[in-house]
Design an enzyme around this catalytic site. Structure first.
Site, PDB file in Angstrom:
ATOM      1  N   THR A 318     -27.350  22.345 -11.242  1.00  0.00           N
ATOM      2  CA  THR A 318     -27.257  21.958  -9.834  1.00  0.00           C
ATOM      3  C   THR A 318     -27.034  20.456  -9.718  1.00  0.00           C
ATOM      4  O   THR A 318     -26.178  19.991  -8.967  1.00  0.00           O
ATOM      5  CB  THR A 318     -28.533  22.363  -9.079  1.00  0.00           C
ATOM      6  OG1 THR A 318     -28.701  23.780  -9.166  1.00  0.00           O
ATOM      7  CG2 THR A 318     -28.465  21.955  -7.623  1.00  0.00           C
ATOM      8  N   GLN A 348     -25.628  27.868  -6.458  1.00  0.00           N
ATOM      9  CA  GLN A 348     -25.794  26.417  -6.286  1.00  0.00           C
ATOM     10  C   GLN A 348     -24.510  25.678  -6.626  1.00  0.00           C
ATOM     11  O   GLN A 348     -24.009  25.765  -7.747  1.00  0.00           O
ATOM     12  CB  GLN A 348     -26.933  25.895  -7.154  1.00  0.00           C
ATOM     13  CG  GLN A 348     -28.300  26.436  -6.788  1.00  0.00           C
ATOM     14  CD  GLN A 348     -28.691  27.607  -7.660  1.00  0.00           C
ATOM     15  OE1 GLN A 348     -27.858  28.455  -7.985  1.00  0.00           O
ATOM     16  NE2 GLN A 348     -29.973  27.667  -8.038  1.00  0.00           N
ATOM     17  N   GLN A 370     -24.356  27.228  -0.749  1.00  0.00           N
ATOM     18  CA  GLN A 370     -25.722  26.974  -1.187  1.00  0.00           C
ATOM     19  C   GLN A 370     -25.830  25.565  -1.768  1.00  0.00           C
ATOM     20  O   GLN A 370     -25.029  25.169  -2.610  1.00  0.00           O
ATOM     21  CB  GLN A 370     -26.147  28.008  -2.230  1.00  0.00           C
ATOM     22  CG  GLN A 370     -27.588  27.852  -2.695  1.00  0.00           C
ATOM     23  CD  GLN A 370     -28.068  29.016  -3.548  1.00  0.00           C
ATOM     24  OE1 GLN A 370     -27.428  30.059  -3.612  1.00  0.00           O
ATOM     25  NE2 GLN A 370     -29.193  28.841  -4.197  1.00  0.00           N
ATOM     26  N   ASP A 371     -26.833  24.797  -1.283  1.00  0.00           N
ATOM     27  CA  ASP A 371     -27.125  23.455  -1.812  1.00  0.00           C
ATOM     28  C   ASP A 371     -26.004  22.451  -1.528  1.00  0.00           C
ATOM     29  O   ASP A 371     -25.562  21.720  -2.414  1.00  0.00           O
ATOM     30  CB  ASP A 371     -27.396  23.503  -3.320  1.00  0.00           C
ATOM     31  CG  ASP A 371     -28.706  24.183  -3.662  1.00  0.00           C
ATOM     32  OD1 ASP A 371     -29.388  24.664  -2.734  1.00  0.00           O
ATOM     33  OD2 ASP A 371     -29.050  24.258  -4.841  1.00  0.00           O
ATOM     34  N   ASP A 392     -30.569  26.823   1.621  1.00  0.00           N
ATOM     35  CA  ASP A 392     -31.154  25.532   1.210  1.00  0.00           C
ATOM     36  C   ASP A 392     -30.116  24.412   1.252  1.00  0.00           C
ATOM     37  O   ASP A 392     -30.061  23.570   0.344  1.00  0.00           O
ATOM     38  CB  ASP A 392     -31.728  25.631  -0.205  1.00  0.00           C
ATOM     39  CG  ASP A 392     -32.687  26.791  -0.374  1.00  0.00           C
ATOM     40  OD1 ASP A 392     -33.304  27.209   0.611  1.00  0.00           O
ATOM     41  OD2 ASP A 392     -32.826  27.291  -1.512  1.00  0.00           O
ATOM     42  N   ARG A 460     -37.564  26.132   4.154  1.00  0.00           N
ATOM     43  CA  ARG A 460     -38.558  26.813   3.325  1.00  0.00           C
ATOM     44  C   ARG A 460     -39.007  25.850   2.226  1.00  0.00           C
ATOM     45  O   ARG A 460     -38.270  24.916   1.862  1.00  0.00           O
ATOM     46  CB  ARG A 460     -38.000  28.106   2.736  1.00  0.00           C
ATOM     47  CG  ARG A 460     -36.785  27.942   1.827  1.00  0.00           C
ATOM     48  CD  ARG A 460     -36.372  29.279   1.235  1.00  0.00           C
ATOM     49  NE  ARG A 460     -35.257  29.141   0.300  1.00  0.00           N
ATOM     50  CZ  ARG A 460     -35.017  30.006  -0.697  1.00  0.00           C
ATOM     51  NH1 ARG A 460     -35.822  31.042  -0.874  1.00  0.00           N
ATOM     52  NH2 ARG A 460     -33.986  29.834  -1.492  1.00  0.00           N
TER      53      ARG A 460
END
Length: 554
Positions: A318, A348, A370-371, A392, A460
């Site tokens: 990541t 990611q 994602q990310d 996220d 989260r």
């Protein structure tokens, strides 16, 4: 793999000797017991003097620096070749730089600004080692058992370093407390109706000045004014990037332009401005730690585009997947789009990773799934940006303020849900978190067309002390009524800090929000902690970057 085991066994022994060569300090037990790792604290503090919290903090800071230097030296000698270990080597180098600065700061009389610098750097050093562990744990293509066994020694070594820096941070926070926030006026510095102030050209040729002024004319009118109406941004040099240039008067790539920027040793008092003309730049851009005060100015969102597609499924970590990675202090970008086009099936895949202290993005767009935006460490500010993603998609452990932006959840893979934030504060004493202020939280077109078939949450908890606040935002009705979602079971629900303050819109109603111990609807005094002036000390550096901002509540 056997060679790596030998290497990191040696590293572990070096660090263990650093941590344990002093006997336990009987008289410091109450002080050490207040830290997250009392046994480590007692093992490194000498018996007797210095008889002050600041003196004890200074000792542990120095021990942290010594241990980090030993770790970095071992990396440098053996040249790791795997992705996770390359991440760890880079992060160990950043940690040595940051702890060296901390060690210098503590030798002087500390005012509020110096204390904030010190706590910020210690928080970042801790984040670096946490990130190293994250990279090692997510090695693709290996079973969980092989992953842990293959890197067992580095996990132990870095985990010990985390404990040592955590103690240094706890003692420093005790020695040099910041007891209350300031209350700046609720003003906003904007461009509206104001002419462009003077810019100080430090060493610019007539042609460079012409290029810079052209950049301003075509849409990059950055306001250079301090809270008192004075000051100004200094420009040392301006270069142009145009991949279609034929007469040699422009760089072909943004990375080539970054390479031409002065290093710390060479840098003058001014910005190195890179004007990237409209076009699609298929390159992975890195602004390293030795390149401070780099500014990238584009022709606008969807005009100057930096794009890549690295992702964890295809072998990246990541941390290493970012299309644009910035580390050099004082980095600034305006009017660019940064994309990671890997798509939701690749999981990611980072568009921007920001590890640059006192950095800002203005009128930029970040696009991935994602990310998307990795707010990794130190102090960061985002203004009038568009941030797209799914799972996220704003994550990391910087002290971050995102202000007057559009936050736009997209349609994820079937079976997934959207979590706007996943903040990564791992230690209760880190001065980090994500503050989202006066933004618009709105759905993307594809999310609307799906008839909102997936749920969207404000965030989260990625790490145990995750901290995120939403201040004075507009939230559209697609935000789930509970607001926030669990990471796994009851993990972090008692230790996180999630808060909302005076948000508006159909998604902002708090009556059905989660009832976790760490969730709060806060008042104005609490909200002030998370404003630009207090949370990232923005009044001391943003005016010189030319970025409009609100210092307090709006």
């Amino acid at each position: 793999m056997a060679q790596n085991n030998i290497i990191f066994t040696a590293i572990s022994l070096l660090l263990f000797s650093t941590l344990s060569h002093c006997q336990a300090l009987t008289s410091s037990e109450p002080l050490c017991d207040s830290t997250p790792h009392p046994s480590v604290c007692k093992s490194v503090l000498p018996i007797g003097s210095p008889n002050s919290v600041s003196g004890f903090a200074s000792i542990v800071i120095l021990k942290s620096l010594e241990a980090s230097k030993e770790l970095l030296s071992s990396f440098d000698q053996h040249h790791p070749t795997s992705g996770p270990l390359e991440d760890c080597q880079l992060l160990a180098g950043l940690t040595v730089d940051q702890l060296t600065r901390v060690n210098a700061i503590k030798e002087n009389v500390l005012g509020k600004s110096e204390v904030m610098d010190l706590l910020t750097l210690l928080s970042a050093a801790l984040t670096n080692y946490e990130t190293c562990l994250d990279s090692v744990h997510e090695v693709p293509g290996e079973s969980s058992e092989n992953n842990v066994n293959g890197h067992k020694d580095i996990l132990t070594c870095v985990s010990d370093g985390i404990k040592l820096i955590s103690v240094a941070l706890a003692l420093s926070k005790e020695a040099w407390p910041i007891t209350s926030p300031t209350k700046p006026p609720p003003r906003i510095l904007t461009e509206g109706g104001k002419s462009l102030p003077d810019v100080s050209y430090v060493k610019m040729t007539e042609r460079e000045r012409m290029i810079y002024e052209r950049a301003l004319v075509v849409g990059r009118k950055l306001l250079q004014s301090s809270p008192g109406g004075n000051g100004g941004m200094k420009v040392a040099k301006t270069v142009v990037v145009n991949p279609n240039s034929v007469n040699g008067d422009a760089f072909k790539t943004i990375n080539d332009a970054v390479a031409a920027a002065p290093t710390k040793a060479e840098s003058s008092d001014g910005y190195f401005v890179i004007y990237a003309e409209a076009g699609v730049y298929e390159e992975y851009v890195t602004v390293p730690s030795n390149k401070p005060n780099v500014m990238i100015i584009g022709d606008g969102i969807d005009k100057t585009i930096i794009t890549g597609n690295r992702n964890v499924v295809d072998g990246s970590t990541t941390f290493a997947s970012a299309t644009l990675a910035v580390i050099g202090k004082g980095f600034m970008a305006a009017n660019i789009t940064v994309r990671n086009t890997a798509g939701p099936s690749k999981h990611q895949a980072v568009a921007v990773r920001n590890s640059a202290d006192m950095s800002a993005f203005y009128k930029c767009s970040f696009e991935a799934y994602q990310d998307t935006l990795y707010v990794h460490s130190l102090r960061q500010f985002y203004r009038e940006c568009d941030i797209y993603g799914t799972v996220d998609f704003i994550f990391g452990n910087a002290a971050t303020v995102i202000q007057n932006c559009n936050i736009i959840p997209r349609l994820p893979l079937q079976g997934q849900f959207n979590a706007i934030t996943a903040q990564g504060r791992s230690d209760p004493n880190q001065n980090t978190g994500i503050s989202i202020q006066n933004c618009r939280v709105i759905p993307s077109a594809e999310l609307v067309s799906s008839n909102f078939s997936v749920k969207t949450y404000l965030g989260r908890p990625w790490k145990e002390y995750s901290r995120t606040v939403y201040l004075q935002n507009f939230m559209d009705g697609f935000i789930d009524a509970k607001g926030w979602n669990e990471w796994m079971g009851d993990f972090a629900l008692k230790t996180l800090y999630y808060a909302e303050f005076k948000n508006t819109g159909p998604g902002s109603e708090t009556v059905n929000r989660v009832n976790w111990p760490g969730y709060h609807v806060i008042n104005e005094n609490e909200a002030l902690w998370f404003t630009v002036s207090n949370f990232i000390a923005g009044d001391s550096w943003l005016p010189n970057m030319g970025v409009p901002y609100a210092g307090g509540l709006v």
